[in-house]
Design a protein around this motif. Structure first.
Motif, PDB file in Angstrom:
ATOM      1  N   UNK A   1      60.390  64.134   0.553  1.00 59.19           N
ATOM      2  CA  UNK A   1      58.964  64.492   0.571  1.00 59.19           C
ATOM      3  C   UNK A   1      58.661  65.479   1.702  1.00 59.19           C
ATOM      4  N   UNK A   2      59.183  65.222   2.898  1.00 57.48           N
ATOM      5  CA  UNK A   2      58.905  66.102   4.033  1.00 57.48           C
ATOM      6  C   UNK A   2      59.598  67.452   3.912  1.00 57.48           C
ATOM      7  N   UNK A   3      60.665  67.533   3.128  1.00 56.07           N
ATOM      8  CA  UNK A   3      61.368  68.815   2.970  1.00 56.07           C
ATOM      9  C   UNK A   3      60.515  69.846   2.231  1.00 56.07           C
ATOM     10  N   UNK A   4      59.549  69.391   1.455  1.00 62.59           N
ATOM     11  CA  UNK A   4      58.686  70.316   0.715  1.00 62.59           C
ATOM     12  C   UNK A   4      57.634  70.983   1.609  1.00 62.59           C
TER      13      UNK A   4
ATOM     14  N   UNK B   1      51.282  67.902   8.657  1.00 59.46           N
ATOM     15  CA  UNK B   1      51.262  66.719   7.801  1.00 59.46           C
ATOM     16  C   UNK B   1      52.691  66.206   7.660  1.00 59.46           C
ATOM     17  N   UNK B   2      52.859  64.900   7.841  1.00 65.24           N
ATOM     18  CA  UNK B   2      54.175  64.280   7.742  1.00 65.24           C
ATOM     19  C   UNK B   2      54.080  63.001   6.923  1.00 65.24           C
ATOM     20  N   UNK B   3      54.944  62.887   5.921  1.00 68.08           N
ATOM     21  CA  UNK B   3      55.007  61.656   5.136  1.00 68.08           C
ATOM     22  C   UNK B   3      55.707  60.594   5.972  1.00 68.08           C
ATOM     23  N   UNK B   4      55.102  59.400   6.026  1.00 64.01           N
ATOM     24  CA  UNK B   4      55.657  58.366   6.911  1.00 64.01           C
ATOM     25  C   UNK B   4      55.992  57.059   6.205  1.00 64.01           C
ATOM     26  N   UNK B   5      55.509  56.863   4.983  1.00 62.92           N
ATOM     27  CA  UNK B   5      55.830  55.622   4.271  1.00 62.92           C
ATOM     28  C   UNK B   5      55.683  55.847   2.774  1.00 62.92           C
TER      29      UNK B   5
END
Length: 138
Positions: A10-13, A24-28
């Motif tokens: 998710x964060x690679x996008x 913005x960072x996905x965390x869960x």
């Protein structure tokens, strides 16, 4: 796939996108939700020194759209947001906000998500609804 692998994907996008600009960072991620965080500082303020509603909306649309794509798990499809509704409940000057998307409806061609945005004290900042359309990639 485990949680850490999912978050890495998710964060690679985010690279070279608005999401990277807004930090913005996905965390869960769970079986029915995705959560991301965004720092609140002068980069996302409006002129009165508080969180800009547009930055909040960008966070909500990011989480809701990514949730559609992530849970669809079909690389032949593309997700596009077609409607975003957001109510700003409380202002925020600094800190971190967290957005969690949970599905209301996941149909074949449309998805509807509720996105709750809270701060680090679990105070509701904004409540959002996003509708996504599922299209074939061209």
């Amino acid at each position: 796939m485990d949680i850490q692998q999912s978050l890495t994907i998710l964060n690679s996008y985010n690279k070279d996108t608005l999401m990277e600009t807004l930090k913005i960072e996905f965390i869960d991620v769970g079986t029915d939700f995705i959560t991301a965080k965004m720092p609140v500082n002068s980069r996302v303020h409006q002129p009165h020194g508080i969180l800009h509603g547009g930055a909040t909306a960008a966070l909500a649309e990011t989480v809701g759209s990514c949730a559609s794509a992530f849970f669809l798990k079909d690389n032949s499809k593309i997700i596009k947001g077609i409607e975003l509704s957001i109510n700003h409940i409380k202002s925020k000057k600094n800190g971190t906000i967290f957005a969690t998307a949970k599905a209301i409806h996941q149909g074949r061609t449309t998805h509807l998500w509720e996105v709750k945005i809270i701060d680090e004290k679990d105070i509701l900042i904004s409540l959002c609804k996003i509708t996504n359309i599922v299209l074939d990639k061209k």
